[in-house]
Design a protein around this motif. Sequence first.
Motif, PDB file in Angstrom:
ATOM      1  N   HIS A  95       2.010  14.807   8.102  1.00 44.74           N
ATOM      2  CA  HIS A  95       2.141  13.391   8.451  1.00 44.74           C
ATOM      3  C   HIS A  95       2.961  12.657   7.406  1.00 44.74           C
ATOM      4  O   HIS A  95       2.668  11.534   7.049  1.00 44.74           O
ATOM      5  N   GLY A  96       3.963  13.321   6.881  1.00 46.51           N
ATOM      6  CA  GLY A  96       4.897  12.649   5.966  1.00 46.51           C
ATOM      7  C   GLY A  96       5.717  11.640   6.744  1.00 46.51           C
ATOM      8  O   GLY A  96       5.654  11.589   7.981  1.00 46.51           O
ATOM      9  N   THR A  97       6.498  10.863   6.022  1.00 46.86           N
ATOM     10  CA  THR A  97       7.259   9.803   6.687  1.00 46.86           C
ATOM     11  C   THR A  97       8.175  10.356   7.769  1.00 46.86           C
ATOM     12  O   THR A  97       8.245   9.830   8.877  1.00 46.86           O
ATOM     13  N   ALA A  98       8.881  11.409   7.438  1.00 42.15           N
ATOM     14  CA  ALA A  98       9.848  11.954   8.386  1.00 42.15           C
ATOM     15  C   ALA A  98       9.145  12.456   9.643  1.00 42.15           C
ATOM     16  O   ALA A  98       9.600  12.228  10.766  1.00 42.15           O
ATOM     17  N   HIS A 100       6.233  11.443  10.667  1.00 43.38           N
ATOM     18  CA  HIS A 100       5.632  10.301  11.344  1.00 43.38           C
ATOM     19  C   HIS A 100       6.621   9.654  12.311  1.00 43.38           C
ATOM     20  O   HIS A 100       6.282   9.367  13.454  1.00 43.38           O
ATOM     21  N   ALA A 134      -0.114  15.149   3.697  1.00 46.13           N
ATOM     22  CA  ALA A 134       0.858  14.092   3.418  1.00 46.13           C
ATOM     23  C   ALA A 134       2.289  14.550   3.644  1.00 46.13           C
ATOM     24  O   ALA A 134       3.037  13.930   4.375  1.00 46.13           O
ATOM     25  N   CYS A 135       2.697  15.626   3.024  1.00 44.25           N
ATOM     26  CA  CYS A 135       4.071  16.068   3.244  1.00 44.25           C
ATOM     27  C   CYS A 135       4.180  17.541   2.890  1.00 44.25           C
ATOM     28  O   CYS A 135       3.774  17.954   1.824  1.00 44.25           O
ATOM     29  N   GLY A 137       7.101  18.953   2.953  1.00 49.28           N
ATOM     30  CA  GLY A 137       8.425  19.076   2.347  1.00 49.28           C
ATOM     31  C   GLY A 137       9.453  19.806   3.192  1.00 49.28           C
ATOM     32  O   GLY A 137      10.447  20.279   2.695  1.00 49.28           O
ATOM     33  N   CYS A 139      11.094  18.288   5.675  1.00 50.04           N
ATOM     34  CA  CYS A 139      11.378  17.070   6.439  1.00 50.04           C
ATOM     35  C   CYS A 139      12.479  17.253   7.473  1.00 50.04           C
ATOM     36  O   CYS A 139      12.509  16.565   8.484  1.00 50.04           O
TER      37      CYS A 139
ATOM     38  N   PRO B 194       5.325  10.901   0.456  1.00 50.33           N
ATOM     39  CA  PRO B 194       5.647  11.609   1.695  1.00 50.33           C
ATOM     40  C   PRO B 194       7.092  11.346   2.102  1.00 50.33           C
ATOM     41  O   PRO B 194       7.512  10.210   2.209  1.00 50.33           O
ATOM     42  N   GLY B 195       7.843  12.379   2.304  1.00 46.80           N
ATOM     43  CA  GLY B 195       9.241  12.205   2.678  1.00 46.80           C
ATOM     44  C   GLY B 195      10.183  12.485   1.527  1.00 46.80           C
ATOM     45  O   GLY B 195      11.381  12.284   1.647  1.00 46.80           O
ATOM     46  N   PHE B 197      11.350  15.441  -1.346  1.00 48.41           N
ATOM     47  CA  PHE B 197      11.168  16.854  -1.698  1.00 48.41           C
ATOM     48  C   PHE B 197      12.200  17.330  -2.713  1.00 48.41           C
ATOM     49  O   PHE B 197      12.471  18.509  -2.822  1.00 48.41           O
ATOM     50  N   ARG B 200      10.576  19.407  -5.629  1.00 56.39           N
ATOM     51  CA  ARG B 200      10.217  20.741  -5.170  1.00 56.39           C
ATOM     52  C   ARG B 200      11.454  21.633  -5.110  1.00 56.39           C
ATOM     53  O   ARG B 200      11.441  22.756  -5.586  1.00 56.39           O
ATOM     54  N   ARG B 231       2.269  19.857  -8.172  1.00 58.66           N
ATOM     55  CA  ARG B 231       1.393  19.834  -6.992  1.00 58.66           C
ATOM     56  C   ARG B 231       1.002  21.235  -6.555  1.00 58.66           C
ATOM     57  O   ARG B 231       1.844  22.128  -6.485  1.00 58.66           O
ATOM     58  N   ALA B 344      15.968  12.253   5.310  1.00 56.50           N
ATOM     59  CA  ALA B 344      15.134  12.740   6.411  1.00 56.50           C
ATOM     60  C   ALA B 344      14.983  11.646   7.445  1.00 56.50           C
ATOM     61  O   ALA B 344      15.512  10.543   7.286  1.00 56.50           O
ATOM     62  N   GLY B 345      14.288  11.945   8.498  1.00 57.76           N
ATOM     63  CA  GLY B 345      14.070  10.970   9.557  1.00 57.76           C
ATOM     64  C   GLY B 345      15.107  11.122  10.660  1.00 57.76           C
ATOM     65  O   GLY B 345      15.512  12.227  10.995  1.00 57.76           O
ATOM     66  N   VAL B 418      14.341   7.754   4.099  1.00 57.94           N
ATOM     67  CA  VAL B 418      14.028   8.062   5.486  1.00 57.94           C
ATOM     68  C   VAL B 418      14.784   7.090   6.397  1.00 57.94           C
ATOM     69  O   VAL B 418      14.679   5.881   6.246  1.00 57.94           O
ATOM     70  N   PHE B 432       1.834   2.612   8.634  1.00 58.95           N
ATOM     71  CA  PHE B 432       1.813   4.007   8.184  1.00 58.95           C
ATOM     72  C   PHE B 432       1.702   4.090   6.652  1.00 58.95           C
ATOM     73  O   PHE B 432       0.872   4.815   6.111  1.00 58.95           O
ATOM     74  N   PHE B 436      -1.475   5.143   4.070  1.00 56.06           N
ATOM     75  CA  PHE B 436      -1.348   6.124   2.991  1.00 56.06           C
ATOM     76  C   PHE B 436      -1.872   5.552   1.667  1.00 56.06           C
ATOM     77  O   PHE B 436      -2.720   6.145   1.015  1.00 56.06           O
TER      78      PHE B 436
END
Lengths: 176, 584
Positions: A95-98, A100, A134-135, A137, A139, B194-195, B197, B200, B231, B344-345, B418, B432, B436
């Motif tokens: 349910h990360g932003t992307a 969502h 949350a994410c 990764g 996306c 969130p969104g 990365f 990582r 994480r 993203a998005g 995003v 949203f 969070f």
Amino acid sequence: MRVERIINKRQELVPGQNTDTGLLDGVIRKYSGKRGIMIPVLQETQKIYGYLPRETFLRLSEELGLNLSDMYGVATFYAQFRLSPVGRHIIRVCHGTACHVQNAQGITDALEETLKVADGGTTDDGMFTLESVACLGCCSLAPVMMIGDETYGKLTGKEAVKVIKNIRIKEKKLPI
Amino acid sequence: MGQTRVIVGLGSCGLAAGAGKVYEKIRSLKEAEDLDFKLSKTSCSGMCYREPLVEVVDETGWYLYGGINEDIAVELLNSHVANNNPVKEHIVCTDLYDTPDSRFFRQQVKIALRNCGRIDPENIMEYEARGGYEALKRIIDENTDPRSIIREVTDSGLRGRGGGGFPTGLKWKYTFNHKSTEKYVICNADEGDPGAFMDRSLLEGDPHSVLEGMIIAGLATEATSGVIYCRAEYPLALKRLDIAIRQARERNYLGKDFDISVKEGAGAFVCGEETALISSVEGYRGMPAKRPPFPAESGLWKKPTNINNVETFANIPWIMRQGAAEYARYGTEKSRGTKVFALAGKIRHGGLVEVPMGITIKDIVFGLGGGIPGDKTFKAVQLGGPSGGCIPAWLADTPVDYESVNATGAIMGSGGLVVMDETTCMVDIARFFLDFTARESCGKCTFCRIGTMRMLEILVRITEGSGREEDIAILEDLAGQIKESSLCGLGQTAPNPVITTIRYFRDEYEAHINQKRCPAKACKKLLRYEVDESNCTGCTVCARNCPVSAISGERKEIHYIDQDICTRCGICYLKCRFDAIMVT
């Protein structure tokens, strides 16, 4: 006390489950006498049992000198820790932003309906646990869910349900 | 004649798209048919939208193949590798001619990501071959004074890439100035946003650059040991860090004077905040503490501690090797260098990009990102995650640097970007993010704990069609109070998504509240499902699938939806095969 109440309720749900705290010997040896160990100790305990059984709290507290209330505080603060057993397959719906904006809610809704569990719950047969995360990764593959190490991307609710059904079918074929 | 090389991208995104199977297939074929080429692995090159990616380098040039599955991999080997006949239709990029995707790489300046997608992250020799650990060796050989290292970093103009934008050199100086026999350097890799990365990808693709940056920071601040707080949700990054640390120890980059350990975060967004992170490393709940004292004075175990983000550290070796002036050449007056963004998005080319600061949002979305998929209209970008804000399309000429972005009400944040189109409801986006932050609030400050919850309730109410006229004013009032009365960054920035969406999309809030209408048609409860009589064939599929039996109608006759019973679940819309359900 809140701990007592919650943990008792949980144990009624899983009758006949006895926790073998002997499995903790290694963890205790590894972290004994060190500082800043609470989180790693709980993480390794969860790795062994899949969740944090009540008995492990008691033994760890006694042998490592950790404060029981601190342990419970940490275990309930961080998203990673669970106080109840999980299903064989953990379905993690991103349910990360992307995800969502690409309708991740539709996936969770579809799975909730098929599995007849609420978000965070485990099916009666102990096969699946449904979780929102949350994410993950990934996306660019949104919306995504992860089951075990397998990631499923660009999903719709229908496809997600299909994946679950396939796992069910596969499991039934396995010899018990 | 050089041997042909085949390189498979095995980052998390590639693996999710199936790169692992592709790699196995190529490996087994190579063995079975005894093919003559060198097979290696690399990590994410940022082109996530084309994963899985396979590179082929032969004497004629460099070819990047995208969207590879096992079958295409076989074709690649048979045609390109065995017969020198490139498979044109799958080429994404090559150095021989321009492709539509060439632009994606050409507009980027890769400093932090210099090695991502170029080296095997599990092999220290490949990092060294590209100049890795040179900066560190020079500092040690020349016995460089910590003050000159700090001066170099200060001169480069590098600012904290985790979101705050605090000058890195200055931070190091504070830690240096506090003398102690025990000091720490912490790498913040708790990318909870969130969104986003990029951290990582960096840890998966080039862990040594982060280690080298940390060791240099250790020398500059006279620290005795380092901690990476990463994480637990990033298993691959953790594994590669582990390998990298072991290799660095073998080569004595790490060891007796300065060693690095990894702490796995247990999942709490607030731990991105410095003092909360320290509390978590010490094993407790990640609750922020009052500052001052700053970590530079009293941090981990009450000792002076310097905390930087992954991307900040990855920039350090480059700056030390190429010089501060070279780094400062990029970017704007106050925001030097480059920034990594996770795109993203609703965007065609989602992935990881590194661009000089000062580039406009429009250039990122349309130049690098390739614009919006379908024939949809670009509406806004959300920058900075839950702490950031939405920047509307009409401000797309805003240059991306700390000051300009802050002026819009958003923040640079860690770099999650995003993209949203006309079908994204801005009230729903605000809801949203609030959902969070309300969940992630640690609970220490009353306004953050209860205030975000109250804001969330109001937003839920608005998206469900029960919004009240005074709601916007209440939201604005609460937002101001939460910002002022919270101890840490989480609370101080939590209202940002609401503030910016109200500022730029007030009309959408008003449509929800006054007309009970969602202009983007995203808020389910505000939609109305109706049967399009000209398309309905009376197949009864909708009626049979309706969970509340709101649809009636005889077989082969036009159906009807009872609006009083309908729960707006949208199942009929998804099930109808004749486009006969209209959403208004």
